[in-house]
Design an enzyme around this catalytic site. Sequence first.
Site, mmCIF file in Angstrom:
data_model
loop_
_atom_site.group_PDB
_atom_site.id
_atom_site.type_symbol
_atom_site.label_atom_id
_atom_site.label_comp_id
_atom_site.label_asym_id
_atom_site.label_seq_id
_atom_site.Cartn_x
_atom_site.Cartn_y
_atom_site.Cartn_z
ATOM 1 C CD GLU A 22 -3.038 -1.166 0.983
ATOM 2 O OE1 GLU A 22 -3.596 -0.045 1.284
ATOM 3 O OE2 GLU A 22 -3.622 -2.107 0.503
ATOM 4 C CG ASP A 250 -32.497 36.761 5.855
ATOM 5 O OD1 ASP A 250 -32.129 35.782 6.388
ATOM 6 O OD2 ASP A 250 -32.489 36.692 4.338
ATOM 7 C CE LYS A 272 -38.925 36.524 11.205
ATOM 8 N NZ LYS A 272 -39.171 35.237 11.659
ATOM 9 N N GLY A 304 -30.077 28.462 5.247
ATOM 10 C CA GLY A 304 -30.077 27.194 4.410
ATOM 11 C C GLY A 304 -29.709 27.329 2.909
ATOM 12 C CB ILE A 308 -35.025 25.336 -0.472
ATOM 13 C CG1 ILE A 308 -34.635 24.245 -1.510
ATOM 14 C CG2 ILE A 308 -36.084 24.545 0.417
ATOM 15 C CD1 ILE A 308 -34.256 23.043 -1.123
ATOM 16 C CG MET A 385 -41.482 29.544 6.618
ATOM 17 S SD MET A 385 -41.843 30.664 5.265
ATOM 18 C CE MET A 385 -41.258 29.628 3.865
#
Length: 465
Positions: A22, A250, A272, A304, A308, A385
């Site tokens: 190896e 935000d 926001k 996030g 989306i 949400m």
Amino acid sequence: MRFLPIFLNIENKDCLVVGGGEVAARKLEMLLKANAQVRLVARELCEEVRLLVNEGKLKHIGQHYQEALLENCVLVIAATDNEQLNREISEQAQLRQLPVNVVDNPALCSFIMPSVIDRYPVQIAISTGGASPVLARLLRARLETMIPSTFGRLASLMQSVRARIRVQIPDMRQRRRFWEDILHGPVAELLYSGQEQAALSVLEKRLEHPEANTPDQGEVYLVGGGPGDPDLLTFRALRLMQQADVVLYDRLVAPAIVELVRKDAERIYVGKQRDQHAMSQQDINALLVKLATEGKRVLRLKGGDPFIFGRGGEEIETLAAQGIAFQVVPGITAAVGCAAYAGIPLTHRDYAQSCVFITGHLQQGKLILNWSGLIQPGQTIAVYMGVGAAKVLCDELVKHGMDAQTPVAIIQQGTTIHQRTYIGTLKTMPDIIENKDIQPPSMLIIGEVVRLREKLAWYDTTRQV
Ligand code: SAH
């Protein structure tokens, strides 16, 4: 300095490797990358080396080493587990002034091999002088994260126009400034983000007017900051955060993430949606255009993933319409982050074959959703949400035919040290939400997969809070 760092051209030259295990495989890989003609002497070959031989990438010329094999070689590597043999090879090679490396035995080496970061044609080699290969690897890992994987493309592009620039800008200092502008401006960033044609045309424009001192038009980076844990940022997100001139963020972006933005960058809080002091979406769109037009590198940082439930699409539509350069950097979306940290796989062979992301945003007190699509068996529902509408949502799902005992998880401030997860059913979740003082941001995960948390929960924040 004990070793002289050099880069050796061994293309099409004979190199001898003794040993087929190896460790030898790692060295062979490097020699082959440098296009050497490799001859191998080994009694046994590990799987990886056998594959290389079978593919014709190197020649397995025998089982036993003899001094005559050093003839015509430019470089030798001894990687056998026989120390006596390694020593013999080293001595014979050094008598012939051949560079020799004996794996894991610096005393027998006339050269050592560095840890390499390969951004062809750019190469960065790290050595600790044999003191600690682990340390070299650690350094390498750090640098790997900082240098874009497409860095080499930039170098190749620069190389391809170098002669032309030399003629066009004869003054050396001016030329250097030109290159610095290219490296710090949109050409580099366009290349890194895979927009090669656009990069070329900006470069061409600059070449037409190399002395023009007009500032470049700015650019916008629409970046997903992930669900909260700063370790979940992508390399690219972090790099752009550290080079932006101005950042619009935000409330959903965790403070620990905003902290990572370049210290002297201007930070603009755009609130926001539901915040009374929030900037409207139109104002944000207009501000992005204004700042970029002023020549700034503008980072629009989103919680996030920007695509989306993040209105990222709307923001770049305006930019696209105005012809402003932009790129989009995906982030780990809340559903994925929360599910992982709560020990709830969103899909599972036995429990769920699909997963839908929905928003529980109420429109005039109502949820407008495709109910028959949602109540499909074997499907996980991740609700963004959705806390305010949880009661309406759970009731409607049951009304449309979903079992009231279907498990539901609510995950509060997922992936942060404030993460809390509560488990209930469609029937009990509305009461849980009412009694537990759930803090935003929180999301619901509905489906049989929630049961797996009992076995798979791993993230424990109780000790840290
Ligand atoms: N673009 C974001 C989502 C924006 S919508 C993304 O891809 O994640 C905002 C909703 O996301 C919140 O109301 C909440 O439901 C969810 N959310 C975002 N971050 C979260 C977190 N750390 N934990 C739980 N829910 C979160």
